[in-house]
Design an enzyme around this catalytic site. Structure first.
Site, mmCIF file in Angstrom:
data_model
loop_
_atom_site.group_PDB
_atom_site.id
_atom_site.type_symbol
_atom_site.label_atom_id
_atom_site.label_comp_id
_atom_site.label_asym_id
_atom_site.label_seq_id
_atom_site.Cartn_x
_atom_site.Cartn_y
_atom_site.Cartn_z
ATOM 1 N N THR A 1 -4.122 5.432 -21.287
ATOM 2 C CA THR A 1 -3.712 4.067 -21.015
ATOM 3 C C THR A 1 -2.718 3.577 -21.449
ATOM 4 O O THR A 1 -2.019 4.834 -22.360
ATOM 5 C CB THR A 1 -4.888 3.912 -21.402
ATOM 6 O OG1 THR A 1 -5.612 3.547 -23.149
ATOM 7 C CG2 THR A 1 -6.577 3.550 -21.195
ATOM 8 N N TYR B 1 0.850 -1.563 0.188
ATOM 9 C CA TYR B 1 -0.024 -0.132 -0.395
ATOM 10 C C TYR B 1 0.992 1.513 0.177
ATOM 11 O O TYR B 1 1.770 1.104 1.165
ATOM 12 C CB TYR B 1 -1.217 0.257 1.583
ATOM 13 C CG TYR B 1 -2.486 -0.514 0.807
ATOM 14 C CD1 TYR B 1 -2.757 0.420 -0.203
ATOM 15 C CD2 TYR B 1 -3.179 -1.466 1.694
ATOM 16 C CE1 TYR B 1 -4.398 0.083 -0.326
ATOM 17 C CE2 TYR B 1 -4.029 -1.908 1.217
ATOM 18 C CZ TYR B 1 -5.154 -1.072 -0.020
ATOM 19 O OH TYR B 1 -6.135 -1.687 -0.199
ATOM 20 N N LYS C 1 -2.285 0.465 -25.107
ATOM 21 C CA LYS C 1 -3.247 0.334 -26.237
ATOM 22 C C LYS C 1 -1.404 0.283 -27.118
ATOM 23 O O LYS C 1 -0.201 -0.745 -26.845
ATOM 24 C CB LYS C 1 -3.954 1.243 -26.219
ATOM 25 C CG LYS C 1 -5.360 1.463 -25.785
ATOM 26 C CD LYS C 1 -6.396 1.874 -26.022
ATOM 27 C CE LYS C 1 -8.399 1.893 -25.820
ATOM 28 N NZ LYS C 1 -8.151 2.722 -24.035
ATOM 29 N N ASP D 1 -6.822 12.840 -24.996
ATOM 30 C CA ASP D 1 -7.237 11.901 -24.789
ATOM 31 C C ASP D 1 -6.827 11.289 -25.819
ATOM 32 O O ASP D 1 -7.101 11.082 -26.163
ATOM 33 C CB ASP D 1 -8.581 11.185 -24.163
ATOM 34 C CG ASP D 1 -8.093 10.107 -23.558
ATOM 35 O OD1 ASP D 1 -8.302 8.966 -24.098
ATOM 36 O OD2 ASP D 1 -9.639 9.405 -23.243
ATOM 37 N N GLU E 1 -0.289 4.567 -0.985
ATOM 38 C CA GLU E 1 -1.116 5.789 -1.004
ATOM 39 C C GLU E 1 -0.178 7.156 -0.940
ATOM 40 O O GLU E 1 0.239 7.366 0.483
ATOM 41 C CB GLU E 1 -2.128 6.757 -0.213
ATOM 42 C CG GLU E 1 -3.459 6.036 -0.198
ATOM 43 C CD GLU E 1 -4.153 4.260 -0.014
ATOM 44 O OE1 GLU E 1 -3.009 3.642 0.701
ATOM 45 O OE2 GLU E 1 -5.003 4.573 0.695
ATOM 46 N N ARG F 1 -3.119 -3.024 -17.919
ATOM 47 C CA ARG F 1 -3.642 -2.634 -18.007
ATOM 48 C C ARG F 1 -3.640 -1.288 -17.068
ATOM 49 O O ARG F 1 -2.806 -0.957 -15.968
ATOM 50 C CB ARG F 1 -4.667 -3.212 -17.811
ATOM 51 C CG ARG F 1 -6.332 -2.785 -18.191
ATOM 52 C CD ARG F 1 -6.832 -4.022 -18.657
ATOM 53 N NE ARG F 1 -6.387 -4.430 -19.535
ATOM 54 C CZ ARG F 1 -7.812 -3.873 -21.270
ATOM 55 N NH1 ARG F 1 -9.115 -3.061 -20.748
ATOM 56 N NH2 ARG F 1 -7.420 -4.606 -22.124
HETATM 57 N N1 DSN Z 1 -13.075 0.541 -24.313
HETATM 58 C C1 DSN Z 1 -11.154 1.535 -24.663
HETATM 59 C C2 DSN Z 1 -11.508 1.348 -26.476
HETATM 60 O O1 DSN Z 1 -11.856 -0.169 -26.770
HETATM 61 O O2 DSN Z 1 -11.572 1.602 -27.709
HETATM 62 C C3 DSN Z 1 -11.122 2.386 -24.930
HETATM 63 O O3 DSN Z 1 -11.542 2.834 -23.172
#
Ligand code: DSN
Length: 431
Positions: free
Chosen positions: A223, A51, A226, A197, A53, A232
Site C-alpha cells: 500500500t 478515464y 502507511k 506484501d 483504462e 491511500r
Molecule cells: N487494514 C490494514 C492494517 O491496519 O494493517 C491492513 O490492510
C-alpha cells in the site's frame, strides 16, 4: 476550503471535526499516517475527472497525453525508490493489488503458504473468510508458541512437505524483521514463486531501515499510505521475466510484468484513479529525499522507546518488543484476556487511537481479542521523539490498568492534549 464551507456546510463541518480530532489525539494505529500537504493537494486535483483504462501510450480513451506523463513519473520514481524492474501503480488499495498477484501467479485451488492471521498475517494472506483463502488452498505458517517469533526452519519444513506454488511473506501485526532472503532460498528450493506484501514496512524498506525484498522476490506489493506516507492506494513491483514460465505458464506469451499488468487491468480493475496516481508520484518523490531516511530511522527509534517504556510500566508485548514500527500489547499478561475492545475504547476516551488485535494463538476471539496493536509512523510524522514516547507509554499503561476509571481516563486525555499541543498538525491548511 472556502467553496465547501459556503456550499456544503455539513461536509465542511465534518472536515473540521476530523481535523480537531487528529490534532488533539495521539495517532498510534500503525497502518495510518499523516501525508504532506503536497500529497493532499495532488489528491484534490482535476485528474479525478479522467478515464484512462490501459497503460501509458496504450489507452482505451483519448486525451490521456498528460495522464501518461503523470503515471510514468510515478512508475519511474517507484522504480528508483525500490530498485524495481517493473512497477504497476494502478491498484486501488492493498487487497486488490494482492488479488491481482494471486490471479497472475495461481489457478483456483492451488496451494500457497501465508502467515497465520492471528500471528500477524493479513486477511489476503489466506484467511478462510477472504478470497485468498476461499479460492486458493492456504497452508498457514505460524510463529513459535514460546517466543512468538517466526522460525524459518519450520517455514522450510512446511514448504518441503507441502510443495506450494507460491510463498507469501508479509505482515500486518508482526513486530519483528522478516528475513526475505531466507524466504527466497526456501522458495527456490521448492520451486515456488516468492510474493511479498510489504504494505506496513515499505517506508522502512525504501529507506534501508528494513531489508528491501525487491531484489529477492518475484513480486512485491505495498500500500502507499502507511510508512510510505502517500495517498491511500497500492502498487505492485515485479521482475520482468517469469522465472517459472516453462513450469507454470508454458502456454502464455506474457512475461511476469505483462502478467501482472494484465491481471490489474483488465483482470480486476477498470480505470485507474489518476489523481491518486499523481499523489503517489509526489509521495515517492518525497521518499526519495534524504530527509525520509531520517524519518524512517526515527519511526523505529520511537517504536523501541515506546516498547521499552510500556514494558517498564508493567505491560507485556508480543515477542517482548519490536524491531520495526509496530508492537502488540498482550493483554493476557495483565489479566485482560479477550478485553482488547474495552481497552481500545478506554484509550479512545483518552484520545489515544489504537486498534484491538489478536495475539498469536489467540485464546479469546477475533471480535474480542486479547491484543492492542500500536505503532509510531504518524506520531513521528508530527515530529515527536523518544521522550514523547515515554509520556505516551505512561498514559497507555495508566489506561490499561484502570480502563474503567473515568477520572484516570480524563486525566490521561489532558496529558495527551498537552503533548499534542506542542506538535501542530496541518497548520498550513486554511480550514
Ligand atoms: N487494514 C490494514 C492494517 O491496519 O494493517 C491492513 O490492510
Amino acid at each position: 476550503m472556502k467553496n465547501l464551507q459556503k456550499n456544503d456546510p455539513a461536509a465542511y463541518d465534518a472536515v473540521k471535526q476530523e481535523l480537531k480530532r487528529i490534532r488533539e489525539g495521539i495517532e498510534l494505529i500503525p497502518s495510518e499516517n499523516f501525508v504532506s500537504v503536497n500529497v493532499l493537494e495532488a489528491m484534490g486535483t482535476i485528474f479525478t475527472n479522467k478515464y484512462s483504462e490501459g497503460y501509458p501510450q496504450k489507452r482505451y480513451y483519448g486525451g490521456n497525453q498528460v495522464v501518461d506523463i503523470v503515471e510514468q513519473m510515478a512508475i519511474d520514481r517507484a522504480k528508483e525508490l525500490f530498485g524495481a524492474e517493473h512497477v504497476n501503480v494502478q491498484p486501488y488499495s492493498g487487497s486488490p493489488a494482492n488479488m491481482a498477484v494471486f490471479f497472475a501467479l495461481m489457478e483456483p485451488g492451488e496451494k500457497f503458504m501465508g502467515l497465520d492471521l492471528n500471528a500477524g498475517g493479513h486477511l489476503t494472506h489466506g484467511s478462510p473468510v477472504n478470497f485468498s483463502g476461499k479460492l486458493f488452498h492456504c497452508i498457514p505458517y505460524n510463529v513459535k508458541k514460546d517466543t512468538q517469533i517466526l522460525d524459518m526452519d519450520e517455514v522450510r519444513e512446511i514448504a518441503l512437505r507441502e510443495k506450494p506454488k507460491m510463498i507469501l511473506s508479509g505482515l500486518t501485526a508482526y513486530p519483528r524483521k522478516l528475513d526475505f532472503e531466507a524466504f527466497q532460498k526456501i522458495a527456490d528450493e521448492v520451486g515456488a514463486y516468492h510474493f511479498s506484501d510489504i504494505s506496513h514496512i515499505a517506508g522502512l524498506c525504501s529507506a534501508g531501515v528494513h531489508q528491501n525484498p525487491v531484489p529477492y522476490c518475484d513480486v512485491v506489493t505495498t500500500t502507499t499510505h502507511k510508512t510510505l506516507r502517500g495517498p491511500r492506494g497500492a502498487m505492485i513491483m515485479s521482475k520482468i521475466e517469469d522465472k517459472y514460465h516453462d513450469k507454470y505458464h508454458p502456454e502464455s506469451k506474457k512475461n511476469l510484468a505483462e502478467l501482472i499488468d494484465f491481471n490489474v487491468f483488465p483482470g480486476i480493475q477498470g480505470g485507474p484513479h489518476d489523481h491518486i496516481t499523481l499523489a503517489k508520484g509526489v509521495a515517492f518523490g518525497e521518499a526519495l529525499k534524504p530527509d525520509f531516511k531520517n524519518y524512517a530511522e526515527q519511526i523505529v527509534k520511537n517504536a523501541k522507546a515506546l516498547a521499552d517504556e510500556l514494558i517498564s510500566q508493567g505491560l507485556t508485548l508480543v515477542t517482548g518488543g519490536t524491531d520495526n514500527h509496530l508492537m502488540v500489547i498482550d493483554l493476557c499478561g495483565n489479566d485482560l484476556t479477550g478485553k482488547g475492545k474495552e481497552v481500545q475504547n478506554a484509550l479512545e476516551k483518552a484520545e489515544i487511537y489504537v486498534n484491538k488485535n489478536t495475539v498469536p494463538y489467540e485464546p479469546a476471539s477475533p471480535f474480542n481479542p486479547s491484543g492492542i496493536r500500536l505503532g509510531t509512523p504518524a506520531v513521528t510524522s508530527r515530529g515527536m521523539t523518544e521522550n514523547d514516547m515515554k509520556i505516551i507509554a505512561k498514559g497507555i499503561a495508566d489506561v490499561v490498568k484502570n480502563h474503567e476509571d473515568e477520572t484516570i481516563l480524563n486525566d490521561v486525555r489532558k496529558r495527551m492534549q498537552e503533548l499534542t499541543s506542542k506538535y501542530p498538525l496541518y497548520s498550513e491548511l486554511d480550514i
